[in-house]
Motif scaffolding. Structure first.
Motif, short mmCIF file in Angstrom:
data_model
loop_
_atom_site.label_atom_id
_atom_site.label_comp_id
_atom_site.label_asym_id
_atom_site.label_seq_id
_atom_site.Cartn_x
_atom_site.Cartn_y
_atom_site.Cartn_z
N SER A 213 0.82 -1.21 0.00
CA SER A 213 0.00 0.00 0.00
C SER A 213 0.86 1.26 0.00
O SER A 213 0.34 2.38 -0.18
CB SER A 213 -0.93 0.02 1.21
N GLY A 214 2.16 1.11 0.22
CA GLY A 214 3.08 2.24 0.24
C GLY A 214 3.05 3.04 1.52
O GLY A 214 3.60 4.15 1.57
N GLU A 215 2.47 2.48 2.60
CA GLU A 215 2.30 3.25 3.84
C GLU A 215 3.33 2.93 4.91
O GLU A 215 3.48 3.72 5.86
CB GLU A 215 0.90 2.99 4.40
N LEU A 216 4.02 1.81 4.80
CA LEU A 216 4.96 1.42 5.85
C LEU A 216 6.33 2.04 5.59
O LEU A 216 6.94 1.81 4.54
CB LEU A 216 5.08 -0.11 5.90
N ASP A 217 6.80 2.82 6.55
CA ASP A 217 8.14 3.39 6.46
C ASP A 217 9.16 2.25 6.56
O ASP A 217 9.14 1.50 7.55
CB ASP A 217 8.34 4.38 7.61
N PRO A 218 10.04 2.08 5.58
CA PRO A 218 11.02 1.00 5.66
C PRO A 218 11.85 1.02 6.93
O PRO A 218 12.29 -0.03 7.42
CB PRO A 218 11.89 1.22 4.42
N ALA A 219 12.07 2.19 7.51
CA ALA A 219 12.85 2.28 8.76
C ALA A 219 12.16 1.59 9.91
O ALA A 219 12.81 1.19 10.89
CB ALA A 219 13.11 3.74 9.10
N HIS A 220 10.84 1.44 9.82
CA HIS A 220 10.07 0.80 10.90
C HIS A 220 9.90 -0.70 10.69
O HIS A 220 9.26 -1.37 11.49
CB HIS A 220 8.69 1.45 11.02
N ASP A 221 10.48 -1.20 9.62
CA ASP A 221 10.31 -2.60 9.20
C ASP A 221 11.62 -3.34 9.52
O ASP A 221 12.42 -3.62 8.63
CB ASP A 221 9.99 -2.61 7.70
N GLN A 222 11.83 -3.67 10.80
CA GLN A 222 13.15 -4.09 11.26
C GLN A 222 13.32 -5.59 11.45
O GLN A 222 14.41 -6.04 11.80
CB GLN A 222 13.48 -3.37 12.57
N HIS A 223 12.28 -6.39 11.21
CA HIS A 223 12.39 -7.83 11.42
C HIS A 223 12.30 -8.56 10.09
O HIS A 223 11.74 -8.04 9.12
CB HIS A 223 11.30 -8.31 12.39
N PRO A 224 12.83 -9.77 10.03
CA PRO A 224 12.77 -10.53 8.77
C PRO A 224 11.34 -10.78 8.33
O PRO A 224 10.41 -10.84 9.14
CB PRO A 224 13.49 -11.84 9.12
N ALA A 225 11.16 -10.95 7.03
CA ALA A 225 9.87 -11.36 6.49
C ALA A 225 9.55 -12.78 6.95
O ALA A 225 10.42 -13.52 7.43
CB ALA A 225 9.90 -11.29 4.97
N ALA A 226 8.29 -13.16 6.81
CA ALA A 226 7.85 -14.47 7.30
C ALA A 226 8.66 -15.62 6.72
O ALA A 226 8.95 -16.61 7.40
CB ALA A 226 6.36 -14.67 6.99
N ASP A 227 9.05 -15.49 5.45
CA ASP A 227 9.82 -16.55 4.80
C ASP A 227 11.31 -16.26 4.77
O ASP A 227 12.08 -17.01 4.17
CB ASP A 227 9.30 -16.79 3.38
N GLY A 228 11.72 -15.17 5.38
CA GLY A 228 13.13 -14.80 5.37
C GLY A 228 13.62 -14.25 4.05
O GLY A 228 14.81 -13.97 3.91
N ALA A 229 12.72 -14.06 3.11
CA ALA A 229 13.11 -13.58 1.78
C ALA A 229 13.06 -12.06 1.72
O ALA A 229 12.89 -11.38 2.73
CB ALA A 229 12.22 -14.22 0.72
N ALA A 230 13.15 -11.53 0.52
CA ALA A 230 13.28 -10.09 0.33
C ALA A 230 12.06 -9.33 0.85
O ALA A 230 10.91 -9.76 0.66
CB ALA A 230 13.48 -9.77 -1.14
#
Length: 354
Positions: A213-230
């Protein structure tokens, strides 16, 4: 007391810290801290804090926490006592927020019911006092949870103090904009005109939705994705597809992006309902004020009733010092409990044995 107070919010997934002096926010930072993996991750976060602020040893320190819930601890009392003890090894005489008072590290375990998971109360007390006699609702939408706390007349409204009671009242909702598994948002989700059962697996999180949606600031996204991928748009689309037994190649990018908005709508519906419960229980007026905090504060205007006013925690409650780093306003929104506990300590230090 020392010129600066550092407020700390020790969570189970992040450590947040705020430098407060002279009634203003001077600097704020957050570090990932997967505390469920062990207390050594708290040390890593503290090392980063000392690197950022070399004079930490000369400052006062006020602490609140939710990390005692991490499953590396036998129970919450154990978590409070061990977190307090570890902080006392690294910081000079930290004081621990206990709702209406303060205690030292040696007493934190004995006072664990008041110390445990009290960060929301620090933010709510700071908000209520700053905005008195205004009546309204603190809406702190974080990475993992949402706090909906009524205030008025300079005080925090409602009798709920324990998490178990706040879960019953709707004041605590385990919905956030980063770490919440998508399977927690809905049992069924629409896809191409028909509702599908959701796969109850840790395939995707709300971060995938708000990336698309373009709303999440990447700086606030500090943990791995569920699958560990990009953690990019392509990776997010692949993870969303798994939620309904498909692959990203089964639809084009635009359709997956619309699908992300369907999950977003489910989360907003839930948050609207919980907010309405809390507002009704506390008799909030039709023109009440919502104070928006957390990395999901961007959702607040969409979940409050028509006629409500929305103001950010920074500006409405916490003042930013002119010399603060440019990014501090955004981080102070995210780390509102750390800001609040520092502000409360500065105000109350003379009567809490600092």
């Amino acid at each position: 007391m020392p010129e600066a107070v550092f407020g700390w919010d020790i969570g189970g997934a992040h450590v947040k810290a705020a430098c407060w002096a002279g009634g203003q926010v001077r600097d704020v930072a957050q570090w990932p801290c997967p505390l469920w993996k062990g207390l050594e991750h708290l040390d890593i976060a503290l090392d980063a804090a000392f690197a950022r602020w070399p004079r930490l040893a000369q400052a006062a320190h006020a602490v609140t926490m939710t990390g005692e819930m991490a499953d590396c601890f036998a129970h919450r009392e154990d978590g409070v006592a061990r977190i307090a003890a570890r902080l006392a090894e690294r910081l000079p005489a930290p004081r621990f927020f206990a709702g209406e008072g303060w205690c030292g590290a040696s007493d934190a375990g004995a006072n664990w019911p008041a110390v445990a998971s009290a960060n929301w109360l620090a933010t709510a007390r700071h908000t209520a006092a700053a905005l008195a006699p205004e009546a309204g609702l603190l809406v702190d939408i974080g990475s993992t949870t949402t706090d909906l706390i009524a205030f008025g007349g300079g005080r925090v409204a409602g009798a709920s103090r324990r998490d178990v009671d706040r879960l019953a009242s709707g004041e605590l909702v385990y919905h956030g904009v980063v770490r919440t598994p998508l399977c927690a948002l809905a049992r069924r989700i629409p896809w191409r005109g028909r509702p599908l059962n959701v796969m109850n697996e840790f395939f995707a999180t709300t971060a995938d939705v708000y990336r698309l949606s373009g709303e999440l600031d990447p700086a606030h996204d500090q943990h791995p994705a569920a699958d560990g991928a990009a953690k990019d748009e392509a990776g997010s689309r692949a993870r969303l597809a798994r939620m309904i037994g498909l692959d990203a190649r089964d639809a084009d990018d635009a359709e997956w992006d619309r699908f992300a908005l369907a999950w977003r709508a489910e989360q907003l519906d839930e948050l609207r309902g919980q907010l309405a419960r809390v507002a009704a229980a506390n008799g909030l007026p039709g023109d009440a004020l919502a104070v928006a905090a957390g990395c999901g504060a961007f959702l607040v205007p969409e979940i409050v009733p028509p006629g409500w006013r929305v103001r950010p925690y920074v500006g409405a409650v916490a003042a930013l010092a002119p010399q603060a780093p440019a990014e501090s306003a955004a981080w102070a929104q995210v780390a509102a409990p750390a800001v609040a506990v520092a502000a409360l300590y500065e105000r109350e230090a003379g009567r809490c044995g600092s």
